[in-house]
Write a protein that holds these residues in place. Structure first.
Motif, PDB file in Angstrom:
ATOM      1  N   MET A  74       0.939  -1.183  -0.094  1.00 44.72           N
ATOM      2  CA  MET A  74      -0.151   0.001   0.031  1.00 44.72           C
ATOM      3  C   MET A  74       0.794   1.132   0.063  1.00 44.72           C
ATOM      4  O   MET A  74       1.907   1.370   0.804  1.00 44.72           O
ATOM      5  CB  MET A  74      -1.027  -0.117   1.257  1.00 44.72           C
ATOM      6  N   SER A  75       0.387   2.176  -0.966  1.00 43.51           N
ATOM      7  CA  SER A  75       1.423   3.581  -0.936  1.00 43.51           C
ATOM      8  C   SER A  75       0.501   4.347   0.207  1.00 43.51           C
ATOM      9  O   SER A  75      -0.382   4.213   0.789  1.00 43.51           O
ATOM     10  CB  SER A  75       1.250   4.074  -2.073  1.00 43.51           C
ATOM     11  N   ILE A  76       1.174   5.570   0.323  1.00 40.98           N
ATOM     12  CA  ILE A  76       0.861   6.476   1.313  1.00 40.98           C
ATOM     13  C   ILE A  76      -0.433   7.113   0.851  1.00 40.98           C
ATOM     14  O   ILE A  76      -1.448   7.237   1.357  1.00 40.98           O
ATOM     15  CB  ILE A  76       1.945   7.819   1.701  1.00 40.98           C
ATOM     16  N   GLN A  77      -0.540   7.303  -0.434  1.00 39.71           N
ATOM     17  CA  GLN A  77      -1.712   7.980  -1.129  1.00 39.71           C
ATOM     18  C   GLN A  77      -2.875   7.004  -0.963  1.00 39.71           C
ATOM     19  O   GLN A  77      -4.027   7.199  -0.582  1.00 39.71           O
ATOM     20  CB  GLN A  77      -1.459   8.125  -2.649  1.00 39.71           C
ATOM     21  N   GLU A  78      -2.802   5.737  -1.313  1.00 34.69           N
ATOM     22  CA  GLU A  78      -3.854   4.689  -1.085  1.00 34.69           C
ATOM     23  C   GLU A  78      -4.100   4.610   0.565  1.00 34.69           C
ATOM     24  O   GLU A  78      -5.497   4.434   0.828  1.00 34.69           O
ATOM     25  CB  GLU A  78      -3.365   3.198  -1.370  1.00 34.69           C
ATOM     26  N   PHE A  79      -3.133   4.797   1.280  1.00 37.18           N
ATOM     27  CA  PHE A  79      -3.516   4.794   2.606  1.00 37.18           C
ATOM     28  C   PHE A  79      -4.375   6.093   3.088  1.00 37.18           C
ATOM     29  O   PHE A  79      -5.393   5.956   3.747  1.00 37.18           O
ATOM     30  CB  PHE A  79      -2.339   4.893   3.658  1.00 37.18           C
ATOM     31  N   LEU A  80      -4.185   6.969   2.387  1.00 35.67           N
ATOM     32  CA  LEU A  80      -5.028   8.426   2.633  1.00 35.67           C
ATOM     33  C   LEU A  80      -6.374   8.247   2.168  1.00 35.67           C
ATOM     34  O   LEU A  80      -7.223   8.620   2.599  1.00 35.67           O
ATOM     35  CB  LEU A  80      -4.120   9.576   2.165  1.00 35.67           C
ATOM     36  N   ASN A  81      -6.320   7.535   1.038  1.00 36.41           N
ATOM     37  CA  ASN A  81      -7.653   7.379   0.424  1.00 36.41           C
ATOM     38  C   ASN A  81      -8.683   6.413   1.216  1.00 36.41           C
ATOM     39  O   ASN A  81      -9.705   6.752   1.402  1.00 36.41           O
ATOM     40  CB  ASN A  81      -7.452   6.924  -0.952  1.00 36.41           C
ATOM     41  N   LYS A  82      -7.908   5.362   1.541  1.00 39.42           N
ATOM     42  CA  LYS A  82      -8.663   4.475   2.381  1.00 39.42           C
ATOM     43  C   LYS A  82      -9.302   4.862   3.891  1.00 39.42           C
ATOM     44  O   LYS A  82     -10.248   4.557   4.139  1.00 39.42           O
ATOM     45  CB  LYS A  82      -7.789   3.190   2.599  1.00 39.42           C
ATOM     46  N   TYR A  83      -8.422   5.736   4.201  1.00 42.58           N
ATOM     47  CA  TYR A  83      -8.479   6.237   5.815  1.00 42.58           C
ATOM     48  C   TYR A  83      -8.965   7.882   5.986  1.00 42.58           C
ATOM     49  O   TYR A  83      -9.127   8.260   7.180  1.00 42.58           O
ATOM     50  CB  TYR A  83      -7.684   5.922   6.794  1.00 42.58           C
ATOM     51  N   SER A  84      -9.222   8.534   4.722  1.00 43.43           N
ATOM     52  CA  SER A  84      -9.504   9.801   4.692  1.00 43.43           C
ATOM     53  C   SER A  84     -10.908  10.423   5.724  1.00 43.43           C
ATOM     54  O   SER A  84     -10.720  11.413   6.228  1.00 43.43           O
ATOM     55  CB  SER A  84      -9.808  10.533   3.540  1.00 43.43           C
ATOM     56  N   ASP A  85     -11.613   9.374   5.762  1.00 38.07           N
ATOM     57  CA  ASP A  85     -12.984   9.807   6.661  1.00 38.07           C
ATOM     58  C   ASP A  85     -12.885   9.007   8.014  1.00 38.07           C
ATOM     59  O   ASP A  85     -13.725   9.377   8.765  1.00 38.07           O
ATOM     60  CB  ASP A  85     -14.052   9.089   5.773  1.00 38.07           C
ATOM     61  N   LEU A  86     -11.793   8.612   8.418  1.00 39.51           N
ATOM     62  CA  LEU A  86     -11.619   8.156   9.695  1.00 39.51           C
ATOM     63  C   LEU A  86     -12.044   8.899  11.008  1.00 39.51           C
ATOM     64  O   LEU A  86     -12.742   8.757  11.853  1.00 39.51           O
ATOM     65  CB  LEU A  86     -10.337   7.473   9.907  1.00 39.51           C
ATOM     66  N   SER A  87     -11.392  10.356  10.691  1.00 39.26           N
ATOM     67  CA  SER A  87     -11.474  11.251  11.763  1.00 39.26           C
ATOM     68  C   SER A  87     -13.127  11.912  11.925  1.00 39.26           C
ATOM     69  O   SER A  87     -13.164  12.590  12.752  1.00 39.26           O
ATOM     70  CB  SER A  87     -10.393  12.082  11.588  1.00 39.26           C
ATOM     71  N   LYS A  88     -13.724  11.632  10.869  1.00 37.72           N
ATOM     72  CA  LYS A  88     -15.002  12.328  10.524  1.00 37.72           C
ATOM     73  C   LYS A  88     -16.188  11.326  11.182  1.00 37.72           C
ATOM     74  O   LYS A  88     -17.254  11.943  11.165  1.00 37.72           O
ATOM     75  CB  LYS A  88     -15.200  12.622   9.054  1.00 37.72           C
ATOM     76  N   THR A  89     -15.993  10.149  11.807  1.00 41.01           N
ATOM     77  CA  THR A  89     -16.939   9.294  12.227  1.00 41.01           C
ATOM     78  C   THR A  89     -16.500   8.599  13.466  1.00 41.01           C
ATOM     79  O   THR A  89     -15.416   8.620  13.859  1.00 41.01           O
ATOM     80  CB  THR A  89     -17.138   8.240  11.238  1.00 41.01           C
ATOM     81  N   ASN A  90     -17.661   8.515  14.313  1.00 43.50           N
ATOM     82  CA  ASN A  90     -17.552   7.828  15.432  1.00 43.50           C
ATOM     83  C   ASN A  90     -17.615   6.212  15.337  1.00 43.50           C
ATOM     84  O   ASN A  90     -17.193   5.407  16.074  1.00 43.50           O
ATOM     85  CB  ASN A  90     -18.695   8.182  16.133  1.00 43.50           C
ATOM     86  N   ALA A  91     -18.052   5.704  13.937  1.00 39.53           N
ATOM     87  CA  ALA A  91     -18.075   4.379  13.787  1.00 39.53           C
ATOM     88  C   ALA A  91     -16.632   3.788  13.354  1.00 39.53           C
ATOM     89  O   ALA A  91     -16.446   3.915  12.213  1.00 39.53           O
ATOM     90  CB  ALA A  91     -19.337   4.196  12.705  1.00 39.53           C
ATOM     91  N   VAL A  92     -16.041   3.215  14.228  1.00 43.90           N
ATOM     92  CA  VAL A  92     -14.653   2.811  13.857  1.00 43.90           C
ATOM     93  C   VAL A  92     -14.995   1.273  13.868  1.00 43.90           C
ATOM     94  O   VAL A  92     -13.863   0.325  13.184  1.00 43.90           O
ATOM     95  CB  VAL A  92     -13.746   3.110  14.901  1.00 43.90           C
ATOM     96  N   VAL A  93     -15.924   0.540  14.014  1.00 41.22           N
ATOM     97  CA  VAL A  93     -15.989  -0.889  14.022  1.00 41.22           C
ATOM     98  C   VAL A  93     -16.775  -1.272  12.645  1.00 41.22           C
ATOM     99  O   VAL A  93     -17.703  -0.487  12.503  1.00 41.22           O
ATOM    100  CB  VAL A  93     -16.601  -1.616  15.256  1.00 41.22           C
ATOM    101  N   TYR A  94     -16.315  -2.203  12.048  1.00 37.54           N
ATOM    102  CA  TYR A  94     -16.980  -2.440  10.628  1.00 37.54           C
ATOM    103  C   TYR A  94     -16.990  -3.987  10.456  1.00 37.54           C
ATOM    104  O   TYR A  94     -16.450  -4.845  11.197  1.00 37.54           O
ATOM    105  CB  TYR A  94     -16.266  -1.902   9.524  1.00 37.54           C
ATOM    106  N   MET A  95     -17.748  -4.610   9.667  1.00 36.31           N
ATOM    107  CA  MET A  95     -17.984  -5.999   9.511  1.00 36.31           C
ATOM    108  C   MET A  95     -17.307  -6.200   7.711  1.00 36.31           C
ATOM    109  O   MET A  95     -17.302  -5.422   7.038  1.00 36.31           O
ATOM    110  CB  MET A  95     -19.304  -6.679   9.185  1.00 36.31           C
ATOM    111  N   GLU A  96     -16.304  -7.317   8.057  1.00 35.26           N
ATOM    112  CA  GLU A  96     -15.859  -7.612   6.714  1.00 35.26           C
ATOM    113  C   GLU A  96     -16.109  -9.145   6.159  1.00 35.26           C
ATOM    114  O   GLU A  96     -16.233  -9.942   7.217  1.00 35.26           O
ATOM    115  CB  GLU A  96     -14.269  -7.586   6.579  1.00 35.26           C
ATOM    116  N   ASP A  97     -16.569  -9.203   5.000  1.00 34.69           N
ATOM    117  CA  ASP A  97     -17.220 -10.801   4.570  1.00 34.69           C
ATOM    118  C   ASP A  97     -15.915 -11.433   4.084  1.00 34.69           C
ATOM    119  O   ASP A  97     -14.671 -11.054   4.144  1.00 34.69           O
ATOM    120  CB  ASP A  97     -18.295 -10.705   3.740  1.00 34.69           C
TER     121      ASP A  97
END
Length: 139
Positions: A1-24
């Motif tokens: 993963m590149s830094i840009q991919e990391f930023l794209n993946k987690y850019s909304d992390l600080s905007k939400t309280n929902a940090v738990v998710y389900m993965e299939d």
């Protein structure tokens, strides 16, 4: 993963309280159990987004809070970013009158005599390091 991919993946992390998710089983991400059961494929795994981000940072070579803190400090210095400032707000170009410039340069000469660095003086006065350097070079 590149830094840009990391930023794209987690850019909304600080905007939400929902940090738990389900993965299939196919790696699809769902933010509710109902959504996962309707659209996903069993089995489901509950994951913490912060833990996933930390694991991805480890893969990028950032393995401790200390290293993260150092990196943030370097980025703040290089780009003049204030970690507490709103990242969407942009600072407009600041212009200085001849009198302001002369006053700042006079203050710089005094601060330099006291052993202050250009970087520290810039932070204290609010004049960017680049602008101060240019003015000193021109004077």
């Amino acid at each position: 993963m590149s830094i840009q991919e990391f930023l794209n993946k987690y850019s909304d992390l600080s905007k939400t309280n929902a940090v738990v998710y389900m993965e299939d089983a196919d790696g699809n991400i769902f933010h509710s159990i109902d959504e996962a059961h309707k659209k996903g494929k069993h089995p489901f795994v509950t994951k913490n987004l912060k833990d996933s981000a930390i694991a991805d940072l480890n893969d990028l070579g950032l393995s401790s809070k200390s290293e993260a803190s150092k990196l943030m400090g370097i980025i703040q210095f290089i780009y003049g970013v204030d970690a507490k400032a709103d990242m969407t707000a942009t600072r407009g170009r600041r212009t200085y009158s001849s009198e302001e410039k002369a006053s700042i340069l006079a203050n710089w000469k005094q601060a330099e005599a006291e052993g202050k660095t250009k970087a520290d003086f810039s932070k204290d006065t609010g004049v960017t390091y680049q602008t101060l350097f240019k003015w000193i070079k021109e004077s």
